[in-house]
Design a protein around this motif. Structure first.
Motif, PDB file in Angstrom:
ATOM      1  N   CYS A   3     -19.159  -1.398   0.368  1.00  0.00           N
ATOM      2  CA  CYS A   3     -18.828  -2.810   0.180  1.00  0.00           C
ATOM      3  C   CYS A   3     -17.310  -2.911   0.058  1.00  0.00           C
ATOM      4  CB  CYS A   3     -19.487  -3.366  -1.086  1.00  0.00           C
ATOM      5  SG  CYS A   3     -21.276  -3.592  -0.948  1.00  0.00           S
ATOM      6  N   THR A   4     -16.761  -3.979   0.600  1.00  0.00           N
ATOM      7  CA  THR A   4     -15.314  -4.194   0.579  1.00  0.00           C
ATOM      8  C   THR A   4     -15.003  -5.500  -0.135  1.00  0.00           C
ATOM      9  OG1 THR A   4     -15.081  -3.030   2.689  1.00  0.00           O
ATOM     10  CG2 THR A   4     -13.239  -4.447   2.018  1.00  0.00           C
ATOM     11  N   LEU A   5     -14.026  -5.443  -1.020  1.00  0.00           N
ATOM     12  CA  LEU A   5     -13.554  -6.617  -1.745  1.00  0.00           C
ATOM     13  C   LEU A   5     -12.144  -6.960  -1.303  1.00  0.00           C
ATOM     14  CD1 LEU A   5     -13.605  -8.745  -4.047  1.00  0.00           C
ATOM     15  CD2 LEU A   5     -12.764  -6.918  -5.561  1.00  0.00           C
ATOM     16  N   ILE A   6     -11.940  -8.233  -0.996  1.00  0.00           N
ATOM     17  CA  ILE A   6     -10.600  -8.775  -0.761  1.00  0.00           C
ATOM     18  C   ILE A   6     -10.355  -9.726  -1.931  1.00  0.00           C
ATOM     19  CG2 ILE A   6      -9.102 -10.082   0.794  1.00  0.00           C
ATOM     20  CD1 ILE A   6     -11.175  -9.262   3.048  1.00  0.00           C
ATOM     21  N   LEU A   7      -9.413  -9.379  -2.777  1.00  0.00           N
ATOM     22  CA  LEU A   7      -9.168 -10.122  -4.012  1.00  0.00           C
ATOM     23  C   LEU A   7      -7.822 -10.848  -3.901  1.00  0.00           C
ATOM     24  CD1 LEU A   7     -10.348 -10.540  -6.893  1.00  0.00           C
ATOM     25  CD2 LEU A   7      -8.866  -8.658  -7.608  1.00  0.00           C
ATOM     26  N   THR A   8      -7.870 -12.176  -3.811  1.00  0.00           N
ATOM     27  CA  THR A   8      -6.668 -12.959  -3.552  1.00  0.00           C
ATOM     28  C   THR A   8      -6.425 -13.998  -4.640  1.00  0.00           C
ATOM     29  OG1 THR A   8      -6.969 -12.696  -1.152  1.00  0.00           O
ATOM     30  CG2 THR A   8      -5.550 -14.511  -1.876  1.00  0.00           C
ATOM     31  N   ALA A 132      -0.985 -12.740  -4.101  1.00  0.00           N
ATOM     32  CA  ALA A 132      -1.269 -11.305  -4.117  1.00  0.00           C
ATOM     33  C   ALA A 132      -2.680 -11.062  -3.592  1.00  0.00           C
ATOM     34  CB  ALA A 132      -1.134 -10.741  -5.524  1.00  0.00           C
ATOM     35  N   THR A 133      -2.810 -10.073  -2.704  1.00  0.00           N
ATOM     36  CA  THR A 133      -4.096  -9.761  -2.096  1.00  0.00           C
ATOM     37  C   THR A 133      -4.325  -8.258  -2.122  1.00  0.00           C
ATOM     38  OG1 THR A 133      -3.999 -11.719  -0.686  1.00  0.00           O
ATOM     39  CG2 THR A 133      -5.495  -9.968   0.002  1.00  0.00           C
ATOM     40  N   LEU A 134      -5.404  -7.868  -2.767  1.00  0.00           N
ATOM     41  CA  LEU A 134      -5.802  -6.467  -2.910  1.00  0.00           C
ATOM     42  C   LEU A 134      -7.078  -6.245  -2.117  1.00  0.00           C
ATOM     43  CD1 LEU A 134      -5.523  -3.706  -4.484  1.00  0.00           C
ATOM     44  CD2 LEU A 134      -6.978  -4.758  -6.240  1.00  0.00           C
ATOM     45  N   VAL A 135      -7.129  -5.136  -1.370  1.00  0.00           N
ATOM     46  CA  VAL A 135      -8.336  -4.778  -0.629  1.00  0.00           C
ATOM     47  C   VAL A 135      -8.833  -3.440  -1.187  1.00  0.00           C
ATOM     48  CG1 VAL A 135      -9.367  -4.330   1.645  1.00  0.00           C
ATOM     49  CG2 VAL A 135      -7.455  -5.965   1.432  1.00  0.00           C
ATOM     50  N   LEU A 136     -10.084  -3.447  -1.631  1.00  0.00           N
ATOM     51  CA  LEU A 136     -10.718  -2.258  -2.203  1.00  0.00           C
ATOM     52  C   LEU A 136     -12.053  -1.995  -1.513  1.00  0.00           C
ATOM     53  CD1 LEU A 136     -10.326  -3.081  -6.012  1.00  0.00           C
ATOM     54  CD2 LEU A 136      -8.946  -1.441  -4.713  1.00  0.00           C
ATOM     55  N   GLU A 137     -12.419  -0.722  -1.423  1.00  0.00           N
ATOM     56  CA  GLU A 137     -13.753  -0.338  -0.938  1.00  0.00           C
ATOM     57  C   GLU A 137     -14.521   0.307  -2.078  1.00  0.00           C
ATOM     58  OE1 GLU A 137     -13.331   2.187   2.485  1.00  0.00           O
ATOM     59  OE2 GLU A 137     -13.023   0.474   3.815  1.00  0.00           O
ATOM     60  N   PHE A 138     -15.831   0.114  -2.044  1.00  0.00           N
ATOM     61  CA  PHE A 138     -16.734   0.643  -3.069  1.00  0.00           C
ATOM     62  C   PHE A 138     -17.878   1.383  -2.387  1.00  0.00           C
ATOM     63  CE2 PHE A 138     -14.602  -3.062  -4.638  1.00  0.00           C
ATOM     64  CZ  PHE A 138     -14.280  -2.762  -5.943  1.00  0.00           C
ATOM     65  N   ASP A 139     -18.189   2.577  -2.869  1.00  0.00           N
ATOM     66  CA  ASP A 139     -19.311   3.346  -2.330  1.00  0.00           C
ATOM     67  C   ASP A 139     -20.605   2.868  -2.969  1.00  0.00           C
ATOM     68  OD1 ASP A 139     -17.839   4.946  -0.558  1.00  0.00           O
ATOM     69  OD2 ASP A 139     -17.301   6.333  -2.166  1.00  0.00           O
ATOM     70  N   LYS A 152     -11.804   1.835  -4.389  1.00  0.00           N
ATOM     71  CA  LYS A 152     -10.845   2.705  -3.708  1.00  0.00           C
ATOM     72  C   LYS A 152      -9.831   1.834  -2.982  1.00  0.00           C
ATOM     73  CE  LYS A 152     -14.239   6.294  -3.085  1.00  0.00           C
ATOM     74  NZ  LYS A 152     -15.180   6.914  -2.161  1.00  0.00           N
ATOM     75  N   LEU A 153      -8.561   2.072  -3.253  1.00  0.00           N
ATOM     76  CA  LEU A 153      -7.475   1.293  -2.684  1.00  0.00           C
ATOM     77  C   LEU A 153      -7.443   1.406  -1.160  1.00  0.00           C
ATOM     78  CD1 LEU A 153      -4.893  -0.385  -3.078  1.00  0.00           C
ATOM     79  CD2 LEU A 153      -3.658   1.790  -3.316  1.00  0.00           C
ATOM     80  N   VAL A 154      -7.419   0.245  -0.506  1.00  0.00           N
ATOM     81  CA  VAL A 154      -7.273   0.185   0.948  1.00  0.00           C
ATOM     82  C   VAL A 154      -5.929  -0.434   1.304  1.00  0.00           C
ATOM     83  CG1 VAL A 154      -8.190  -0.815   3.084  1.00  0.00           C
ATOM     84  CG2 VAL A 154      -9.774   0.027   1.331  1.00  0.00           C
ATOM     85  N   ASP A 155      -5.591  -1.549   0.654  1.00  0.00           N
ATOM     86  CA  ASP A 155      -4.377  -2.269   1.021  1.00  0.00           C
ATOM     87  C   ASP A 155      -3.964  -3.226  -0.094  1.00  0.00           C
ATOM     88  OD1 ASP A 155      -2.360  -2.748   2.905  1.00  0.00           O
ATOM     89  OD2 ASP A 155      -3.807  -3.119   4.510  1.00  0.00           O
ATOM     90  N   PHE A 156      -2.708  -3.627  -0.068  1.00  0.00           N
ATOM     91  CA  PHE A 156      -2.199  -4.620  -1.007  1.00  0.00           C
ATOM     92  C   PHE A 156      -0.992  -5.284  -0.369  1.00  0.00           C
ATOM     93  CE2 PHE A 156       0.661  -5.934  -4.493  1.00  0.00           C
ATOM     94  CZ  PHE A 156      -0.195  -6.795  -5.175  1.00  0.00           C
ATOM     95  N   ALA A 157      -0.901  -6.604  -0.522  1.00  0.00           N
ATOM     96  CA  ALA A 157       0.258  -7.337  -0.012  1.00  0.00           C
ATOM     97  C   ALA A 157       0.520  -8.555  -0.876  1.00  0.00           C
ATOM     98  CB  ALA A 157       0.026  -7.763   1.434  1.00  0.00           C
ATOM     99  N   ILE A 158       1.772  -8.976  -0.867  1.00  0.00           N
ATOM    100  CA  ILE A 158       2.152 -10.258  -1.459  1.00  0.00           C
ATOM    101  C   ILE A 158       2.879 -11.038  -0.363  1.00  0.00           C
ATOM    102  CG2 ILE A 158       2.255  -9.349  -3.820  1.00  0.00           C
ATOM    103  CD1 ILE A 158       5.345  -9.461  -3.575  1.00  0.00           C
ATOM    104  N   PRO A 159       2.839 -12.353  -0.422  1.00  0.00           N
ATOM    105  CA  PRO A 159       3.456 -13.146   0.633  1.00  0.00           C
ATOM    106  C   PRO A 159       4.938 -12.830   0.876  1.00  0.00           C
ATOM    107  CG  PRO A 159       2.050 -14.545  -0.672  1.00  0.00           C
ATOM    108  CD  PRO A 159       2.093 -13.201  -1.366  1.00  0.00           C
ATOM    109  N   ARG A 160       5.682 -12.561  -0.183  1.00  0.00           N
ATOM    110  CA  ARG A 160       7.115 -12.273  -0.014  1.00  0.00           C
ATOM    111  C   ARG A 160       7.339 -11.103   0.953  1.00  0.00           C
ATOM    112  NH1 ARG A 160      11.417 -13.366  -4.443  1.00  0.00           N
ATOM    113  NH2 ARG A 160      10.087 -15.169  -4.305  1.00  0.00           N
TER     114      ARG A 160
END
Length: 165
Positions: A3-8, A132-139, A152-160
């Motif tokens: 499962c993948t979470l995009i947390l914004t 701020a947007t964090l992308v995580l994966e879960f087994d 598990k960390l996949v990606d992270f970004a901020i608009p700046r």
């Protein structure tokens, strides 16, 4: 299965707005540009949610609309200024394997720190700024099996980082 979470966190809102309440406060000009940039980044990186679960506030709705993700969205009152524990409960009820949660600080930042096994080495992660947007994966096979500290960390970004100034 994964499962993948995009947390914004919603984009920058207009504090000088004449909105009648905090709930009705819209995005400012920078927030509108930031939300568009976040949507472009998510599409470019292939982080496309199967569903979006969002706070119903005006600024979260506008953030979602400006991202142009073409994902079905539900607006859940429990996410308006939700604590990390409430966000966990809402996510554990999600039905699609790639889910975006769109919400507010301080709860969303607290949730990000608590749900991730490892956090990004980004200098702004711990204050989880607007957009701020964090992308995580879960087994896990389903969100009902979610556990704290397991993402598990996949990606992270901020608009700046995404906007050309």
């Amino acid at each position: 299965m994964t499962c993948t979470l995009i947390l914004t966190r919603h984009a920058k809102s207009a504090w000088d707005s004449t909105a009648p309440s905090d709930h009705a406060r819209p995005l400012n000009n920078r927030g509108r540009h930031s939300a568009t940039a976040l949507g472009h980044w998510l599409r470019e990186m292939g982080h496309l949610p199967d569903q979006v679960i969002s706070s119903p506030s005006q600024r979260t709705r506008e953030t979602f609309e400006r991202m142009q993700l073409q994902s079905p969205a539900v607006f859940v009152e429990r996410l308006y200024h939700a604590s990390a524990e409430i966000i966990f409960q809402v996510l554990s009820e999600a039905e699609r394997p790639c889910t975006m949660i769109l919400g507010h600080n301080p709860g969303i930042g607290s949730f990000a720190r608590a749900i991730a096994h490892e956090v990004p080495e980004h200098p702004r992660f711990f204050n989880y700024p607007t957009g701020a947007t964090l992308v995580l994966e879960f087994d896990i096979a389903r969100w009902g099996d979610l556990q704290w500290g397991s993402g598990k960390l996949v990606d992270f970004a901020i608009p700046r980082d995404l906007l050309v100034i």
